[in-house]
Design an enzyme around this catalytic site. Structure first.
Site, PDB file in Angstrom:
ATOM      1  N   LYS A 289       0.381  -1.494   0.319  1.00  0.00           N
ATOM      2  CA  LYS A 289       0.101   0.270   0.358  1.00  0.00           C
ATOM      3  C   LYS A 289       0.696   1.259  -0.163  1.00  0.00           C
ATOM      4  O   LYS A 289       0.331   2.369  -0.593  1.00  0.00           O
ATOM      5  CB  LYS A 289      -0.725  -0.053   1.538  1.00  0.00           C
ATOM      6  CG  LYS A 289      -1.643   0.903   1.333  1.00  0.00           C
ATOM      7  CD  LYS A 289      -3.275  -0.045   2.485  1.00  0.00           C
ATOM      8  CE  LYS A 289      -2.118  -0.396   3.791  1.00  0.00           C
ATOM      9  NZ  LYS A 289      -2.017   0.718   4.681  1.00  0.00           N
TER      10      LYS A 289
ATOM     11  N   ARG B 298      -8.119   4.629  10.261  1.00  0.00           N
ATOM     12  CA  ARG B 298      -8.428   3.163  10.613  1.00  0.00           C
ATOM     13  C   ARG B 298      -9.174   2.659  11.412  1.00  0.00           C
ATOM     14  O   ARG B 298      -9.940   1.533  11.653  1.00  0.00           O
ATOM     15  CB  ARG B 298      -7.070   2.988  11.791  1.00  0.00           C
ATOM     16  CG  ARG B 298      -5.497   3.135  11.477  1.00  0.00           C
ATOM     17  CD  ARG B 298      -5.051   2.346  11.618  1.00  0.00           C
ATOM     18  NE  ARG B 298      -3.026   3.092  11.563  1.00  0.00           N
ATOM     19  CZ  ARG B 298      -2.629   2.299  10.438  1.00  0.00           C
ATOM     20  NH1 ARG B 298      -2.997   1.110  10.197  1.00  0.00           N
ATOM     21  NH2 ARG B 298      -1.074   2.818   9.754  1.00  0.00           N
TER      22      ARG B 298
ATOM     23  N   ARG C  49      11.625 -12.689   3.748  1.00  0.00           N
ATOM     24  CA  ARG C  49      12.881 -11.510   4.224  1.00  0.00           C
ATOM     25  C   ARG C  49      13.497 -11.920   2.419  1.00  0.00           C
ATOM     26  O   ARG C  49      13.872 -12.464   1.745  1.00  0.00           O
ATOM     27  CB  ARG C  49      13.121 -11.264   4.832  1.00  0.00           C
ATOM     28  CG  ARG C  49      12.786 -11.508   6.214  1.00  0.00           C
ATOM     29  CD  ARG C  49      13.409 -11.112   7.522  1.00  0.00           C
ATOM     30  NE  ARG C  49      13.729  -9.358   7.315  1.00  0.00           N
ATOM     31  CZ  ARG C  49      13.979  -8.112   7.333  1.00  0.00           C
ATOM     32  NH1 ARG C  49      12.511  -7.782   7.671  1.00  0.00           N
ATOM     33  NH2 ARG C  49      14.394  -7.104   7.423  1.00  0.00           N
TER      34      ARG C  49
ATOM     35  N   ARG D 299      14.412 -15.418   1.336  1.00  0.00           N
ATOM     36  CA  ARG D 299      15.243 -16.687   3.349  1.00  0.00           C
ATOM     37  C   ARG D 299      13.989 -16.388   4.093  1.00  0.00           C
ATOM     38  O   ARG D 299      12.920 -15.169   4.121  1.00  0.00           O
ATOM     39  CB  ARG D 299      16.004 -15.521   3.782  1.00  0.00           C
ATOM     40  CG  ARG D 299      16.803 -16.579   4.649  1.00  0.00           C
ATOM     41  CD  ARG D 299      17.669 -15.685   5.858  1.00  0.00           C
ATOM     42  NE  ARG D 299      16.833 -15.205   6.279  1.00  0.00           N
ATOM     43  CZ  ARG D 299      17.475 -13.938   7.116  1.00  0.00           C
ATOM     44  NH1 ARG D 299      18.414 -13.866   7.120  1.00  0.00           N
ATOM     45  NH2 ARG D 299      16.711 -12.615   7.233  1.00  0.00           N
TER      46      ARG D 299
ATOM     47  N   ARG E 188      -0.667 -10.616  13.391  1.00  0.00           N
ATOM     48  CA  ARG E 188      -0.276  -8.553  13.029  1.00  0.00           C
ATOM     49  C   ARG E 188      -2.136  -8.778  12.351  1.00  0.00           C
ATOM     50  O   ARG E 188      -3.312  -7.848  12.024  1.00  0.00           O
ATOM     51  CB  ARG E 188       0.341  -8.648  12.003  1.00  0.00           C
ATOM     52  CG  ARG E 188       1.826  -7.852  12.477  1.00  0.00           C
ATOM     53  CD  ARG E 188       2.570  -7.768  12.138  1.00  0.00           C
ATOM     54  NE  ARG E 188       2.649  -6.553  11.209  1.00  0.00           N
ATOM     55  CZ  ARG E 188       3.523  -6.439   9.771  1.00  0.00           C
ATOM     56  NH1 ARG E 188       4.342  -7.141   9.695  1.00  0.00           N
ATOM     57  NH2 ARG E 188       2.703  -5.485   8.943  1.00  0.00           N
TER      58      ARG E 188
END
Ligand SMILES: [Zn+2]
Length: 231
Positions: free
Chosen positions: A15, A90, A127, A157, A168
């Site tokens: 985003k 939010r 990552r 990785r 999350r």
């Protein structure tokens, strides 16, 4: 018509990157709440002083203060011909307040970047690491194939923080579902498919914003993209 855009989308949807890119090509400001909060505090505006006092006490800035700061920012001259908000609203309370701020201005264009959950988990729990110098970066949008430091090749990785990632996403879903419901019925609401290469997402974003701004009815979007794995 002014391009007054807000972007919804889960962490890992790319985003921020897409908002930045769109803002740059259109010459409108990308407004993120983190940035304007820091700015209001450093400029010492009335609301900035209140925000600083709250943060100095280690508390979270309330909706009211956040709305005040966003309101100040949107009133500035560079936002008159449009803006792209990243990270706000939010909550439904913030969205309702934003509608009031938009009184007398062109309607909000609401873009929801949809990415299936299993793809988000892959992105957020992987990552990219440089095979040459070891520099590493999250796979936010799969775009980093060349190291930004040395130009070496970035390879994926696996990370071992899947539980953190799932938590999350769970928090995101519970906060954002009501927000998407709040906006979905508007003629200026569009979903775009974020599970594509960044250039394709950027192109779809341009098309969606143009269509929403022209008041054309929504064509079949990606509302049917399955949020695989949602519990
Ligand atoms: Zn490198």
């Amino acid at each position: 018509m002014a391009l007054n855009v807000i972007m919804l989308g889960p962490p890992g949807a790319g985003k921020g990157t897409q908002a930045e890119r769109f803002a740059r090509t259109r010459g409108i400001p990308k407004i993120s709440t983190g940035d304007i909060l820091r700015e209001a505090v450093s400029m010492g505006t009335e609301i900035g002083k209140r925000a600083k006092a709250i943060m100095d006490r280690g508390e979270l800035v309330s909706d009211e203060v956040m709305i005040g700061i966003v309101g100040e920012r949107l009133a500035r001259a560079d936002a008159h011909s449009g803006f792209i908000l990243d990270g706000f609203p939010r909550t439904v309370a913030q969205a309702t307040a934003l509608d009031r701020l938009m009184d007398g201005r062109d309607p909000l264009i609401v873009i929801d970047i949809v990415v299936p959950e299993r793809e988000l988990v892959r992105r957020l729990s992987t990552r990219m690491i440089c095979s040459n110098c070891g520099h590493n970066a999250p796979v936010e949008d799969g775009s980093q194939t060349v190291c930004s430091l040395c130009g070496g090749r970035m390879v994926q990785r696996a990370d071992d923080s899947q539980d953190v990632v799932l938590e999350r996403l769970k928090i995101y879903r519970s906060n954002t579902k009501p927000l998407v419901d709040f906006y979905r019925a508007r003629p200026t609401f569009r979903s775009i498919n974020g599970a594509q290469p960044p250039d394709k997402v950027a192109a779809d974003l341009v098309t969606a914003i143009a269509a929403a701004g022209s008041g054309r009815p929504a064509t079949a979007g990606v509302d049917d993209v399955t949020l695989g794995g949602s519990r």
